[in-house]
Every structure is written in C-alpha cells, then in structure tokens.
Design a protein around this motif. Sequence first.
Motif, PDB file in Angstrom:
ATOM      1  N   TYR A 207      -1.485  37.136  -3.782  1.00  9.75           N
ATOM      2  CA  TYR A 207      -0.534  36.909  -4.911  1.00  9.75           C
ATOM      3  C   TYR A 207       0.372  38.315  -5.056  1.00  9.75           C
ATOM      4  O   TYR A 207       2.023  38.087  -5.934  1.00  9.75           O
ATOM      5  N   THR A 208       0.745  39.611  -5.017  1.00  9.97           N
ATOM      6  CA  THR A 208       1.288  40.367  -5.496  1.00  9.97           C
ATOM      7  C   THR A 208       2.907  40.684  -5.244  1.00  9.97           C
ATOM      8  O   THR A 208       3.358  40.692  -6.086  1.00  9.97           O
ATOM      9  N   ALA A 212       6.777  35.195  -8.802  1.00  9.49           N
ATOM     10  CA  ALA A 212       5.801  35.212 -10.191  1.00  9.49           C
ATOM     11  C   ALA A 212       5.929  33.879 -11.039  1.00  9.49           C
ATOM     12  O   ALA A 212       4.508  33.498 -11.009  1.00  9.49           O
ATOM     13  N   GLN A 213       6.910  33.387 -11.549  1.00  7.07           N
ATOM     14  CA  GLN A 213       6.829  32.361 -12.356  1.00  7.07           C
ATOM     15  C   GLN A 213       6.029  30.791 -11.699  1.00  7.07           C
ATOM     16  O   GLN A 213       5.534  30.514 -11.816  1.00  7.07           O
ATOM     17  N   PRO A 214       6.750  31.110 -10.940  1.00  7.40           N
ATOM     18  CA  PRO A 214       6.205  29.190  -9.941  1.00  7.40           C
ATOM     19  C   PRO A 214       4.308  29.599  -9.190  1.00  7.40           C
ATOM     20  O   PRO A 214       3.340  29.517  -9.372  1.00  7.40           O
ATOM     21  N   GLN A 218       1.282  27.140 -11.450  1.00  7.31           N
ATOM     22  CA  GLN A 218       0.295  26.423 -10.164  1.00  7.31           C
ATOM     23  C   GLN A 218      -0.480  27.421 -11.151  1.00  7.31           C
ATOM     24  O   GLN A 218      -1.377  25.984 -11.219  1.00  7.31           O
ATOM     25  N   LEU A 219      -1.327  28.555 -11.411  1.00  4.70           N
ATOM     26  CA  LEU A 219      -2.280  28.724 -11.575  1.00  4.70           C
ATOM     27  C   LEU A 219      -2.839  28.095 -12.505  1.00  4.70           C
ATOM     28  O   LEU A 219      -3.765  28.443 -12.783  1.00  4.70           O
ATOM     29  N   ASP A 226       0.310  25.306 -24.924  1.00  4.88           N
ATOM     30  CA  ASP A 226       1.184  26.443 -24.902  1.00  4.88           C
ATOM     31  C   ASP A 226       1.435  27.484 -24.136  1.00  4.88           C
ATOM     32  O   ASP A 226       2.542  27.968 -23.847  1.00  4.88           O
ATOM     33  N   VAL A 227       0.771  27.024 -23.157  1.00  8.93           N
ATOM     34  CA  VAL A 227       0.263  28.308 -21.839  1.00  8.93           C
ATOM     35  C   VAL A 227       1.280  27.603 -21.176  1.00  8.93           C
ATOM     36  O   VAL A 227       2.148  28.501 -20.574  1.00  8.93           O
ATOM     37  N   ARG A 228       1.290  26.178 -20.976  1.00  7.07           N
ATOM     38  CA  ARG A 228       2.472  25.819 -19.536  1.00  7.07           C
ATOM     39  C   ARG A 228       3.925  26.110 -20.494  1.00  7.07           C
ATOM     40  O   ARG A 228       4.989  26.466 -19.186  1.00  7.07           O
TER      41      ARG A 228
END
Length: 356
Positions: A207-208, A212-214, A218-219, A226-228
Amino acid sequence: MATALKRAGIGYKIIDQAARLSDEGAGICLPANAIEGLQALGLKDTVVQAAQVVERVSYLKPGGEVITTASLLEPPLNCQPFVALPRRDLVEIIGRDILDDICFDCYPVKTINHSSNISITLNNGDSDRYDLVIAADGIHSSTRDRQFAKRGTMDLGVGCWRFIVDTPLPQLQPQYYIGRTDAFMLYPLPNGQVYCYAQAADKHQHYTNADAQPLLQQLFAHYCPDVRRVIDQAEGIITGRLESVLSREVYSGRIVAIGDALHGCPPSLQQGVGLTVEDVLALSAALQQDSIEQALAQFKAARLARLGWVINESNKVINLASKGNNPLVRMVRNYILRKHGPANVVAWRKILQHDV
C-alpha cells in the motif's frame, strides 16, 4: 523543551534542519496527562481554547454496532480535559515564545561526545562546545542512530493514513471502528472538522505507493456510511507506516533523546505528546538539581519503565489487530473490550494513576 529550559533559567540553542516550523500533519489527540504537562508549562489554557473537548470514547464494529463505550468524565480520567486539534495549531501555540530562538536550516555535520562537554560543528560552519545535546528529532532520529548502540525502528507491518475533512458529524464523539486487520478513527476537531485516521495490515508494503483515496475506498468499502463519506471527501491524505523505536538507551555520554526520538511507537494509546511533555518536565527538573551526569541518570531512572510500558502496550494492540482474520480471535477481542472497556481508556487510567 525550550519553553521549560527558559522557565528554569537554563541557556540553550535550538537548531532545526527545516526551513521553518512544520505545519504538516493532520490532527493531534491530547489525553489528560498531555494537558496536565502543558499546564505545568503554562500552555494549557491556550491549547484547550483552540481545541475540541471530548467526553467519551466508543469502539464499534465496521457497520456501526457499538462494542463498548467509556466516559472520560469519571475519575481519574476527569483530572484534565481530553481534547483534539489540528497539529499545525498546536505547533503554532508551542512555537510562539521560542520562534525567534530557532536557527533554521541548521544541522550538525560533526559531533564529538567528550567526557565533560560536546563539540558541535554545524552545516553553516559554526562550531562550539555545549554541556548537553537534547535530540528531539523524531522517530527517525539521525542523532539517536549516530550516537546510540541500537539503531533504527521496528516496522510493525501496518500501513496508516491521516487526514482532516470539513464534514460535520453532529454530536460526534471519538469513534474507533475495528475490523479484521483494519481500523478507522473519527475524532471531532473545532469548527466542525473531523480528524480521520485509518490503518490496515500491510506486511509486504503493497500500500505504500498506492493512490491513497481509491485504496481507502476499497479497503473500507464495508464500513458504515460516515466512514465512507469522509473518505470520499478526503484531500491531502498523509500515508505512513507504523513503527516502534528499538533503543532503550535514553542517553549516550552527553546526548539524550526525548519525544519520538526516545519513544516513538504506534498511536494506539495516543501518548506521543503526553509522554513528550513528561520527558520535558522530568529532564528540565533534573537539570536544575544535579550535575549533567546525575541529571541524565535521574531522568533515565524516572522515565524508562513508564516509556517501556507504553511502547510495549502500543505494540501489543497492533500485534493483536494483525491476528483479526481469525474469527475466534475477533470474538475474544470483542469480549475483552466489552468486559474492560476501550483499550486506550484502560491504559489512560493506569497512566493517570501512575500504575506504570
């Protein structure tokens, strides 16, 4: 540290290899022991006024089902407020009275640790001798790695991400969503902002370098709305990995480490600022009473057991999370949380009662 030395009447010189005070970073969570230390430095009122005070902590399953909740208004947790604020605001508050003292774009190119002093040569050619060098240069401290026998950090096999969003979540109190080998935190900040922290097992560092956003979408696609929603609105996501300092030397000759250079570890118990302010108060008090050698020995004796406990507990939380793919482990984890309460709150009680 400079604030404490100034208050104690001890002369100092600050060097910083950066060009200016850093405003990087996302949010900072300050448990009661951090506020207690800031009060001793005369900074509490300003920090609390700039922060969001919180009153309870909840752990939840990814879908939003509450596992356990604990109030922060009960003893010993209520000895000081628990707050959160943007990191840049905390840096600005702490730096106000010492900003003119900082020599920016400065770093040592040669350090000789003598028995009675230290000679330092800087990149700008300046050279002088000092009674003590205090290394506050972070978890990847080059000073620690040059001067201490045990070097570097331990990678814990976990990727992490931090960001702030302007997404009001009414009446939000700190929420920790814990999945299998992943977790997501929502923490309220002033002015309706939310500090977001995510982590996921990533032993092989896949993942490094990912966008980040996509990746987060996905994760955490199976997490609650709220998290999504905050992930969808995220900008300026800071990507990192969880690490833990290996050395427990504290000092070598007349070079001593404080802050993350001394005890950098995962933010499981949110003790980065709290432990650092404790370091500052303990070291400045020791320097007022004894010789340098005695002061360093006193500082190590006062701090080592407490620091070691926090580092070990913080690492333990991450190691346990890495086993979450096992359904039985998750059941046991959730049972323990229901019985004893949120893991960080349990630790805060011990820290505030000085049981560690």
